[in-house]
Motif scaffolding. Structure first.
Motif, PDB file in Angstrom:
ATOM      1  N   LEU A 255       1.123  -0.965   0.123  1.00 11.64           N
ATOM      2  CA  LEU A 255      -0.469   0.152  -0.037  1.00 11.64           C
ATOM      3  C   LEU A 255       0.857   1.364  -0.390  1.00 11.64           C
ATOM      4  CD1 LEU A 255      -2.046  -1.951   1.958  1.00 11.64           C
ATOM      5  CD2 LEU A 255      -3.272  -0.280   1.048  1.00 11.64           C
ATOM      6  N   LEU A 256       0.566   2.291  -0.102  1.00  9.28           N
ATOM      7  CA  LEU A 256       1.269   3.597  -0.506  1.00  9.28           C
ATOM      8  C   LEU A 256       0.572   4.150   0.667  1.00  9.28           C
ATOM      9  CD1 LEU A 256       3.574   4.590  -2.712  1.00  9.28           C
ATOM     10  CD2 LEU A 256       1.093   6.372  -3.658  1.00  9.28           C
ATOM     11  N   VAL A 257       1.272   4.906   1.733  1.00  7.65           N
ATOM     12  CA  VAL A 257       0.857   6.198   2.393  1.00  7.65           C
ATOM     13  C   VAL A 257       1.384   7.664   2.035  1.00  7.65           C
ATOM     14  CG1 VAL A 257       1.591   6.574   4.863  1.00  7.65           C
ATOM     15  CG2 VAL A 257       1.171   4.343   3.883  1.00  7.65           C
TER      16      VAL A 257
ATOM     17  N   ASP B 293      -6.459  -0.340   8.889  1.00  7.82           N
ATOM     18  CA  ASP B 293      -7.948   0.830   9.732  1.00  7.82           C
ATOM     19  C   ASP B 293      -7.392   1.164  11.039  1.00  7.82           C
ATOM     20  OD1 ASP B 293      -9.015  -0.806   7.655  1.00  7.82           O
ATOM     21  OD2 ASP B 293      -9.425  -2.543   9.531  1.00  7.82           O
ATOM     22  N   VAL B 294      -6.502   0.903  11.925  1.00  6.62           N
ATOM     23  CA  VAL B 294      -5.875   1.617  13.203  1.00  6.62           C
ATOM     24  C   VAL B 294      -5.456   3.482  12.544  1.00  6.62           C
ATOM     25  CG1 VAL B 294      -4.642   1.907  14.940  1.00  6.62           C
ATOM     26  CG2 VAL B 294      -6.064  -0.089  15.135  1.00  6.62           C
ATOM     27  N   MET B 295      -4.719   2.905  11.335  1.00  5.06           N
ATOM     28  CA  MET B 295      -4.238   4.877  11.351  1.00  5.06           C
ATOM     29  C   MET B 295      -5.208   5.199  10.707  1.00  5.06           C
ATOM     30  SD  MET B 295      -1.640   3.756   8.878  1.00  5.06           S
ATOM     31  CE  MET B 295       0.852   2.751   9.437  1.00  5.06           C
TER      32      MET B 295
ATOM     33  N   GLU C 151      -7.961   5.147  11.761  1.00  2.00           N
ATOM     34  CA  GLU C 151      -8.980   5.724  12.832  1.00  2.00           C
ATOM     35  C   GLU C 151      -8.386   7.214  13.598  1.00  2.00           C
ATOM     36  OE1 GLU C 151     -10.467   2.723  15.559  1.00  2.00           O
ATOM     37  OE2 GLU C 151     -11.553   1.989  13.575  1.00  2.00           O
ATOM     38  N   LEU C 152      -6.854   6.467  14.267  1.00  2.00           N
ATOM     39  CA  LEU C 152      -6.119   8.015  14.472  1.00  2.00           C
ATOM     40  C   LEU C 152      -5.472   9.047  14.595  1.00  2.00           C
ATOM     41  CD1 LEU C 152      -3.356   5.043  15.842  1.00  2.00           C
ATOM     42  CD2 LEU C 152      -5.062   6.007  17.367  1.00  2.00           C
ATOM     43  N   SER C 153      -5.833   9.213  12.467  1.00  2.00           N
ATOM     44  CA  SER C 153      -5.652  10.302  12.178  1.00  2.00           C
ATOM     45  C   SER C 153      -6.304  10.702  11.637  1.00  2.00           C
ATOM     46  CB  SER C 153      -4.398  10.302  11.420  1.00  2.00           C
ATOM     47  OG  SER C 153      -5.374   8.890  10.235  1.00  2.00           O
ATOM     48  N   SER C 154      -8.123  10.106  12.494  1.00  2.00           N
ATOM     49  CA  SER C 154      -9.043  10.899  12.062  1.00  2.00           C
ATOM     50  C   SER C 154      -9.262  11.073  10.457  1.00  2.00           C
ATOM     51  CB  SER C 154      -8.997  12.061  12.559  1.00  2.00           C
ATOM     52  OG  SER C 154      -9.401  11.800  14.308  1.00  2.00           O
ATOM     53  N   GLY C 155      -8.701  10.265   9.486  1.00  2.00           N
ATOM     54  CA  GLY C 155      -8.511  10.433   8.086  1.00  2.00           C
ATOM     55  C   GLY C 155      -7.683  11.529   7.680  1.00  2.00           C
ATOM     56  N   HIS C 156      -6.428  11.907   8.253  1.00  2.00           N
ATOM     57  CA  HIS C 156      -5.798  12.655   7.272  1.00  2.00           C
ATOM     58  C   HIS C 156      -4.706  11.973   6.982  1.00  2.00           C
ATOM     59  CE1 HIS C 156      -7.348  16.070  10.830  1.00  2.00           C
ATOM     60  NE2 HIS C 156      -7.828  16.559   9.766  1.00  2.00           N
TER      61      HIS C 156
END
Ligand SMILES: [Zn+2]
Length: 262
Positions: free
Chosen positions: A218-220, A234-236, A238-243
């Motif tokens: 995947l590409l971040v 999924d965790v990322m 949620e933690l970043s509130s979609g940022h």
């Protein structure tokens, strides 16, 4: 062979993520409960059938099965009128029990059989047959066909007029009490087998419809492409509130990429 890919974040392999993230859905749980209920009820039915065979009054031998099971209540008064049934405590109770069991099993099967045979239509309680694979539909149709061929009787009429081209009789047509009881016991058993089969198919469908979990490349945004598992994504998110936007990378653009699950 590509090296087994591990999540860059949690280091879990594809198989580990799949096992970890395979959460039972409410529908899956419901199907499992229904399946164990069906096997329990089938065992009860088979056990009761033994009691019916032994308990049915011999004096009723010549009675029509359909008549007896649809008029079970009337047999209390017959006992008083002719005194034939001295050794039977209460024939109306036994006949009522048979009639109830027939209602619970045969009534459904009679409605479902023509649909299963034709592999087309809505199965009561399970929805449209078209939701199932062709092989599954054929299996159900075969269960009905084999049963009807063995008994040379139709379970339920498909509503077409005139004589059945196969020469089969319709349902309980012409059956006296004892033979009718055997046919009903066989139909009741088939009812539970068909229910179990439908639930098995529904379970497989539910599992297939769950989102696929595993490790993919995947590409971040802002980083080089990395293998990440669906749980960490999924965790990322949620933690970043979609940022942090996580997008699937295009596999061809990644050199030496681990295998991508589609
Ligand atoms: Zn991970």
């Amino acid at each position: 062979m590509p090296e087994e890919s591990r999540c860059w974040f949690c280091h879990r392999t594809d198989a580990e993520v799949m096992a970890f993230a395979d959460v039972e859905t409410p529908r899956q749980r419901e199907i499992l409960q229904q399946r164990s209920q069906v096997s329990r009820l089938k065992a009860d039915f088979v056990q009761s059938a033994e009691g019916w065979r032994k308990g049915i009054p011999k004096e009723f031998k010549e009675f029509d099965f359909k008549f007896v099971t649809s008029n079970a209540d009337q047999f209390k008064s017959i006992r008083i009128a002719n005194g034939l049934l001295g050794e039977i405590a209460d024939p109306s109770k036994l006949l009522g029990e048979i009639a109830d069991a027939k209602k619970r099993t045969v009534d459904w099967l009679e409605k479902a059989a023509p649909i299963l045979r034709k592999e087309d239509g809505e199965v009561p309680g399970f929805g449209a047959l078209s939701h199932f694979d062709k092989a599954d539909r054929e299996l159900l149709s075969k269960m009905v066909d084999q049963f009807e061929a063995k008994w040379r009787r139709r379970i339920g009429s498909d509503g077409s007029r005139g004589a059945d081209p196969s020469g089969y009789k319709q349902g309980f047509e012409g059956l006296k009490l004892f033979d009718g009881l055997e046919f009903m016991i066989a139909e009741g058993t088939l009812y539970y087998d068909v229910q179990a089969q439908l639930l098995e198919m529904a379970k497989r469908k539910e599992i297939d419809s769950k989102p696929k979990r595993g490790v993919g490349v995947l590409l971040v945004s802002g980083y080089p492409p990395v293998p990440l598992c669906s749980v960490c994504i999924d965790v990322m998110g949620e933690l970043s509130s979609g940022h942090i936007a996580v997008e699937p990378a295009v596999p061809q653009q990644v050199t030496a990429a681990p295998a991508v699950r589609s």
